[in-house]
Motif scaffolding. Structure first.
Motif, mmCIF file in Angstrom:
data_model
loop_
_atom_site.group_PDB
_atom_site.id
_atom_site.type_symbol
_atom_site.label_atom_id
_atom_site.label_comp_id
_atom_site.label_asym_id
_atom_site.label_seq_id
_atom_site.Cartn_x
_atom_site.Cartn_y
_atom_site.Cartn_z
ATOM 1 N N GLN A 11 0.812 -1.220 0.000
ATOM 2 C CA GLN A 11 0.000 0.000 0.000
ATOM 3 C C GLN A 11 0.846 1.272 0.000
ATOM 4 O OE1 GLN A 11 -1.227 -2.490 2.649
ATOM 5 N NE2 GLN A 11 -2.119 -3.268 0.750
ATOM 6 N N VAL A 12 2.090 1.175 0.491
ATOM 7 C CA VAL A 12 2.913 2.381 0.607
ATOM 8 C C VAL A 12 3.753 2.556 -0.658
ATOM 9 C CG1 VAL A 12 4.777 3.495 1.917
ATOM 10 C CG2 VAL A 12 2.967 2.253 3.118
ATOM 11 N N PHE A 13 3.692 3.768 -1.240
ATOM 12 C CA PHE A 13 4.410 4.050 -2.481
ATOM 13 C C PHE A 13 5.742 4.745 -2.224
ATOM 14 C CE2 PHE A 13 0.301 3.111 -4.156
ATOM 15 C CZ PHE A 13 0.549 2.592 -5.420
ATOM 16 N N VAL A 14 6.697 4.451 -3.089
ATOM 17 C CA VAL A 14 7.986 5.143 -3.090
ATOM 18 C C VAL A 14 7.929 6.151 -4.233
ATOM 19 C CG1 VAL A 14 10.476 4.870 -3.412
ATOM 20 C CG2 VAL A 14 9.162 3.065 -2.252
ATOM 21 N N ASN A 15 8.268 7.401 -3.917
ATOM 22 C CA ASN A 15 8.205 8.450 -4.935
ATOM 23 C C ASN A 15 9.578 9.084 -5.146
ATOM 24 O OD1 ASN A 15 5.242 8.474 -5.391
ATOM 25 N ND2 ASN A 15 5.234 8.945 -3.193
ATOM 26 N N ASP A 16 9.674 9.850 -6.230
ATOM 27 C CA ASP A 16 10.913 10.548 -6.561
ATOM 28 C C ASP A 16 11.422 11.330 -5.344
ATOM 29 O OD1 ASP A 16 12.887 11.359 -8.480
ATOM 30 O OD2 ASP A 16 11.978 13.355 -8.382
ATOM 31 N N GLY A 17 12.709 11.176 -5.057
ATOM 32 C CA GLY A 17 13.317 11.922 -3.952
ATOM 33 C C GLY A 17 13.226 11.234 -2.597
ATOM 34 N N ASP A 18 12.539 10.107 -2.539
ATOM 35 C CA ASP A 18 12.378 9.428 -1.246
ATOM 36 C C ASP A 18 13.675 8.745 -0.814
ATOM 37 O OD1 ASP A 18 9.784 10.181 -0.923
ATOM 38 O OD2 ASP A 18 8.890 8.236 -1.450
ATOM 39 N N THR A 19 13.772 8.582 0.499
ATOM 40 C CA THR A 19 14.876 7.814 1.078
ATOM 41 C C THR A 19 14.309 6.484 1.575
ATOM 42 O OG1 THR A 19 16.076 9.778 1.730
ATOM 43 C CG2 THR A 19 16.592 7.775 2.944
ATOM 44 N N VAL A 20 14.867 5.402 1.065
ATOM 45 C CA VAL A 20 14.373 4.065 1.420
ATOM 46 C C VAL A 20 15.513 3.295 2.084
ATOM 47 C CG1 VAL A 20 13.341 1.921 0.549
ATOM 48 C CG2 VAL A 20 12.852 4.105 -0.594
ATOM 49 N N GLU A 21 15.202 2.691 3.226
ATOM 50 C CA GLU A 21 16.212 1.878 3.913
ATOM 51 C C GLU A 21 15.674 0.478 4.136
ATOM 52 O OE1 GLU A 21 18.271 4.590 7.081
ATOM 53 O OE2 GLU A 21 16.369 5.431 6.429
ATOM 54 N N VAL A 22 16.491 -0.488 3.791
ATOM 55 C CA VAL A 22 16.088 -1.897 3.892
ATOM 56 C C VAL A 22 17.098 -2.625 4.762
ATOM 57 C CG1 VAL A 22 15.634 -4.016 2.591
ATOM 58 C CG2 VAL A 22 15.080 -1.792 1.569
ATOM 59 N N LEU A 23 16.609 -3.248 5.823
ATOM 60 C CA LEU A 23 17.475 -4.049 6.701
ATOM 61 C C LEU A 23 17.140 -5.514 6.478
ATOM 62 C CD1 LEU A 23 19.463 -4.289 9.148
ATOM 63 C CD2 LEU A 23 17.449 -4.081 10.638
ATOM 64 N N HIS A 24 18.149 -6.272 6.125
ATOM 65 C CA HIS A 24 17.978 -7.708 5.859
ATOM 66 C C HIS A 24 18.314 -8.480 7.120
ATOM 67 C CE1 HIS A 24 20.234 -11.359 4.050
ATOM 68 N NE2 HIS A 24 19.022 -11.697 4.405
ATOM 69 N N LEU A 25 17.323 -9.181 7.655
ATOM 70 C CA LEU A 25 17.558 -9.943 8.892
ATOM 71 C C LEU A 25 17.857 -11.396 8.569
ATOM 72 C CD1 LEU A 25 14.843 -8.304 11.095
ATOM 73 C CD2 LEU A 25 17.302 -8.074 11.332
ATOM 74 N N ILE A 26 18.876 -11.926 9.225
ATOM 75 C CA ILE A 26 19.278 -13.297 8.931
ATOM 76 C C ILE A 26 19.305 -14.147 10.195
ATOM 77 C CG2 ILE A 26 20.562 -12.646 6.869
ATOM 78 C CD1 ILE A 26 23.080 -12.700 8.364
ATOM 79 N N SER A 27 19.083 -15.441 10.009
ATOM 80 C CA SER A 27 18.959 -16.343 11.158
ATOM 81 C C SER A 27 20.314 -16.616 11.807
ATOM 82 C CB SER A 27 18.323 -17.658 10.721
ATOM 83 O OG SER A 27 16.963 -17.455 10.430
ATOM 84 N N GLY A 28 20.238 -16.834 13.114
ATOM 85 C CA GLY A 28 21.424 -17.172 13.891
ATOM 86 C C GLY A 28 21.417 -16.439 15.208
ATOM 87 N N GLY A 29 21.780 -17.148 16.248
ATOM 88 C CA GLY A 29 21.820 -16.490 17.551
ATOM 89 C C GLY A 29 21.995 -17.473 18.686
#
Lengths: 67, 203
Positions: free
Chosen positions: A49-67
């Motif tokens: 539902q959420v759109f990314v538009n020109d000039g936006d800042t997008v941050e993606v954190l990839h979570l991985i298994s282990g602990g």
């Protein structure tokens, strides 16, 4: 449009995309991600539902298994 | 994403222990990350913990988790409480042997000064990060992300990912059939989480 994706300026050949659309466009194969657009959390359930538009800042954190 | 660095905090042992005694740390997951971080924070003087884990100690956990042979079969939250009390009997522990769901996050961790994400499965990590960002944006959460294998010490780092989200680890070494979590690297990341928790608690 030009966006800032994970601290890198990137050109995306689309006028607008949803967050999920951007993940597909970038071929991010990792399934478990946390996403922010312009500093605001976009929950997994809201990524269609959420759109990314020109000039936006997008941050993606990839979570991985282990602990 | 910015690397996170602060100067070493200097204070007397009495001042340090007095401040930490008043603090509560939430620990989500009491496996390799959670058990080792809890022990480090207990030794440092943290006064209270809320610990959450639905699992029991297994023999295969002993390669990296802070448990002992005679504790195999015990609930991890019970075994960890016993191990913490062996260090300091005055520490307060609220232990929950449950599988955490998004609606539990505020109830369990709402009174904590800081939260350590120490789950082993990425789905649970994602659920907790999203829930804390949404429900408890005023409480810092320190995530453990990427610590399987051997070597690669220089790849381990701390990133401030959001206003209240910090991430420790290499971000790439996922546990798999050929990449096991082992005591040194897991304990390094657990102690990075604990060290950062102390910095943030004392700031």
């Amino acid at each position: 449009m030009i966006i800032n994706l994970n601290n890198r300026i990137e050109e995306v050949v689309a006028d607008e995309l949803t967050v999920n659309g951007l993940i597909k466009y970038k071929n991010f194969t990792f399934r478990l991600l946390v996403t922010k657009v312009n500093g605001k959390l976009v929950k997994t359930v809201d990524r269609d539902q959420v759109f990314v538009n020109d000039g936006d800042t997008v941050e993606v954190l990839h979570l991985i298994s282990g602990g | 994403m910015n690397s996170y660095n602060v100067d070493c905090i200097k204070m007397t042992q009495n001042e340090l222990r007095k401040k930490l005694k008043e603090k509560t740390v939430g620990i989500a997951g009491c496996g390799g990350l959670g058990s080792n971080a809890a022990i480090a924070l207990s030794r440092s003087g943290v006064g209270s913990f809320v610990i959450v884990d639905f699992d029991r100690v297994e023999e295969s956990n002993l390669n990296r988790q802070y448990y002992f042979r005679e504790q195999i079969g015990k609930k991890k939250v019970e075994a960890l409480s016993i191990n913490i009390f062996k260090i300091d009997r005055s520490i307060n522990i609220e232990a929950h042997a449950i599988k955490m769901k998004p609606h539990d996050v505020k109830t369990l961790f709402g009174k904590c000064d800081i939260i350590l994400e120490a789950f082993d499965v990425a789905d649970a990590k994602m659920m907790l990060v999203e829930s804390v960002m949404e429900q408890l944006p005023q409480i810092p959460i320190i995530v453990g992300n990427g610590m399987a294998g051997i070597g690669g010490f220089e790849l381990l780092k701390i990133i401030k990912w959001a206003e209240n989200v910090y991430v420790c680890g290499d971000g790439i070494s996922e546990v798999s059939e050929n990449l096991h979590p082992l005591a040194p690297r897991v304990a390094i990341v657990a102690n990075m989480q604990a060290n950062l928790a102390l910095e943030l608690l004392l700031k």
